[in-house]
Write an enzyme that holds these catalytic residues in place. Structure first.
Site, PDB file in Angstrom:
ATOM      1  N   PHE B  22     -38.781   9.153  -0.149  1.00 44.83           N
ATOM      2  CA  PHE B  22     -37.365   8.787  -0.228  1.00 44.83           C
ATOM      3  C   PHE B  22     -36.640   9.025   1.092  1.00 44.83           C
ATOM      4  O   PHE B  22     -35.944   8.142   1.595  1.00 44.83           O
ATOM      5  CB  PHE B  22     -36.667   9.602  -1.326  1.00 44.83           C
ATOM      6  CG  PHE B  22     -36.813   9.017  -2.708  1.00 44.83           C
ATOM      7  CD1 PHE B  22     -37.476   9.715  -3.702  1.00 44.83           C
ATOM      8  CD2 PHE B  22     -36.269   7.785  -3.025  1.00 44.83           C
ATOM      9  CE1 PHE B  22     -37.610   9.186  -4.981  1.00 44.83           C
ATOM     10  CE2 PHE B  22     -36.395   7.245  -4.302  1.00 44.83           C
ATOM     11  CZ  PHE B  22     -37.069   7.953  -5.277  1.00 44.83           C
ATOM     12  N   GLU B 178     -40.519  15.144 -18.916  1.00 40.90           N
ATOM     13  CA  GLU B 178     -40.714  13.703 -19.117  1.00 40.90           C
ATOM     14  C   GLU B 178     -42.113  13.386 -19.630  1.00 40.90           C
ATOM     15  O   GLU B 178     -42.305  12.560 -20.523  1.00 40.90           O
ATOM     16  CB  GLU B 178     -40.406  12.949 -17.824  1.00 40.90           C
ATOM     17  CG  GLU B 178     -38.905  12.941 -17.546  1.00 40.90           C
ATOM     18  CD  GLU B 178     -38.540  12.473 -16.148  1.00 40.90           C
ATOM     19  OE1 GLU B 178     -39.428  12.450 -15.285  1.00 40.90           O
ATOM     20  OE2 GLU B 178     -37.354  12.139 -15.951  1.00 40.90           O
TER      21      GLU B 178
END
Lengths: 442, 442
Positions: B22, B178
């Protein structure tokens, strides 16, 4: 050896199918919802759609697009049981198979294990060449191609850079032809944009075929068209070119010519995967198993073979059928009918192959087709041909979606699939199997 | 060592960015089309979209959907050069880096190499646990899960079958949460259809967190919601549970409790990848590099660090920022502005992190979010959050298409992605590198 677990002994006649390729999968679907108990065994948990391997190899499709999970296909078929296992041996007297998951008795055994790459005994070629008979090999080829371009970028000597950029395909059948066309298009349309520092005029895509024409299973017209189209795309096509040796860089032809490339894809021949307990009795040329007109393996009881592994002499095909999906699919249909006839006490019917045509693609816009009665070109012919093969293996509901997905991905593929995903280089110990896996380069 | 080839020496000031995650990717995009020459280096040829690793691991997305080829992103940016290489060492006096492709002098060096899995020195856990910090590790996890179910099917002892079906997640941050949610949904909705012979009431999904709450980087409200939701999905959540040891089957907690599973996913900590020539001088806790308010590495000239690897004390963050994508993205934007200011002779501006909120997903329909000023739930919040991260890394044209593709694939994923694609087990010798690759289990 213990029996494979959780396969019910419920009085049903058991058909064991080894191999979830075109033929095995088609047969299993034929026998779903019959009175048989079907056990389908494959070393992978998915069917691999071979006609599109070359697209995975050239970053045109994701691997998962052409891999269909076998469990999903038979989710609703209570009489079909799938096991991911390797077949180790068959005892045809006991009517029992031995697999990596255990043993299993059969009433009928159908061998649909197909073929693998044939290196014709050349150990060098086997060591250094890249085969393409599975999705994972297609991924490996794709990664090798991408890796070689990164290496080419780090060579200041143009000749050495070219060694990394060149790609040699050996074998002028559909695999070699389709790969050559796709790679030639990558060279002219895609790679210069990704690697502006490389001089792609130095790069050559070669296609070597030992016989005197490409696509020898198709018409002479198709062969000639294919050669012309490939040459227009910039492929250097050599027929009557037999590759004698390859040391990982230097390719030596039988006539003495030499070429350099770090990437040589070997698609020049196939040989049947040997099956212990069967091949010793029934194998013919290329390891194919001799079967009669009912696809029953000669010399054995209740053992059948369909698809590429079967060697059957019928009608015009006294040297066996071409090893193409169509043959296996048709044999599966007839064997399925015959197995149902057995249940009803009817006589079996003999197999006669009906050649419904063949097609090979050359680049995104070109296809050569021998389709009896139909004159069709290019993209439409290609889509139809794919659809026909797709119809045979997955349920109606899925076909349209899958086909649309392929076409969409193929046409928009420029962006996303040139990724070199390789396993992390570390050791991992699987305690369950007590095997140390060296996760190396894929 | 030779210099990396084909990087022009054209008088431009050279910014070398190590890492295409990122932060590094965002910075490279900021500097595209400026007067700088940007050299972006990453050991992979693609950016990996970390927020969706868990979907690859649970067969919800194809790997290529979350891997963006870096060459494609910068195709049209003439001043940005990409190289796939490993960084070996930095000589900050000579202002030179040494990589697997060669050496390169820099004017400005930006380290954005991120972090990797931290096993806290426990060698057993490192050997037997499955990490999840890359696409290839996510694939490995997916394959392990699928392989374990095939093995469970071959156990007659229900307890042994359960050992293969159980999955343990260690680490209650977003990754563990998750994964736990997605696996719980697989257990209830998908797996029983694929494996009708298995008794899934025997299967447990465990989530162990060492601190007293899940998602400790989020609000207490979010933590509590996450725990409730997961428990509703059937996950066995244990906080204040520290995993002391794992031998590939038996998990031992510090309090003496024991559990069995052949699949333990370790997402319990991160540690910065050490950089030779830099870490010795500037590393702080967790291997993070100390930087000032301009993200310049303390004690060095012309070396910067952004993203997870940077340790910066500013404002409310006197213990460093959370290691999340947002921080790296914002640091990349400010550093990009500062580097442009340098060219214009302007003063640099300091960095101040603005927490725009965080979100974690729990299964297909649930998300917990701390989004300041916005009350949003579930699927919409999740799509927005994904979009925000996506915006940062790829061009406008692509975002919509990619997002639609993700959503479509995610919602229709039931059919196609439970495929265990592993490399063919054979040796392959890469003559160019003279390395023998054992293509083993992936």
């Amino acid at each position: 050896m213990d029996t494979i677990k959780h396969i019910p002994e419920n009085g049903k006649t058991r058909v064991v199918i080894i191999g979830g390729g075109f033929a095995g999968l088609k047969l299993a679907r034929q026998l779903a919802n019959t009175k048989y108990q079907v056990v389908l065994i494959d070393r992978n948990n998915f069917h691999q759609f071979q006609p599109l391997f070359y697209q995975v190899a050239t970053s045109g499709l994701e691997p998962s697009s052409i891999a269909f999970p076998l469990r999903k296909i038979f989710q609703k078929r209570k009489n079909v049981h799938f096991r991911m296992a390797d077949l180790l041996e068959v005892d045809s007297n006991k009517q029992e198979i031995y697999t990596s998951l255990g043993s299993l008795k059969y009433d009928h055994l159908v061998l649909a294990t197909g073929v693998d790459t044939n290196y014709f005994g050349n150990k060098n070629i086997e060591e250094f060449a890249i085969p393409m008979k599975s999705v994972s090999e297609a991924i490996f080829l794709r990664n090798s191609i991408l890796r070689n371009y990164e290496k080419a970028l780090n060579e200041s000597d143009p000749q050495k850079a070219a060694n990394y950029m060149n790609i040699v395909l050996v074998g002028g059948g559909p695999t070699g032809v389709e790969l050559a066309g796709a790679l030639a298009e990558m060279k002219s349309k895609i790679l210069p944009k990704d690697y502006p520092e490389l001089d792609f005029s130095l790069m050559n895509v070669y296609l070597f075929e030992a016989s005197n024409r490409l696509l020898s299973g198709m018409s002479e017209n198709a062969s000639a068209k294919a050669k012309t189209y490939l040459q227009k795309l910039g492929v250097i096509v050599k027929t009557e070119a037999m590759v004698a040796d390859y040391d990982g860089l230097k390719i030596s032809l039988a006539n003495g010519e030499e070429f350099n490339s770090y990437a040589l894809v070997w698609a020049a021949g196939v040989v049947a995967n040997p099956i212990k307990g069967i091949s010793e009795i029934a194998a013919a040329r290329g390891g194919r198993l001799r079967v009669d007109l009912y696809n029953k393996v000669k010399g054995l009881t209740n053992v059948y073979a369909i698809g590429d592994i079967a060697f059957q002499q019928e009608g015009d095909f006294q040297n066996g059928h071409p090893q193409v999906a169509q043959v296996g699919l048709q044999q599966a249909v007839v064997l399925g009918k015959n197995l149902k006839r057995i249940l009803l006490g009817k006589d079996m019917i003999t197999f006669h192959y009906k050649d419904r045509g063949s097609l090979a693609t050359i680049g995104k816009n070109l296809a050569v087709a021998d389709l009896p009665g139909i004159k069709m070109q290019g993209f439409i012919a290609w889509v139809l041909w794919l659809f026909v093969h797709l119809m045979a293996i997955v349920g109606v509901k899925n076909r349209f979606f899958i086909l649309v997905n392929w076409i969409w991905n193929y046409w928009t593929s420029d962006q996303s699939l040139r990724v070199l995903i390789r396993p992390k280089k570390r050791s991992f110990t699987d305690r369950a199997s007590k095997k140390k896996h060296q996760i190396g380069i894929n």
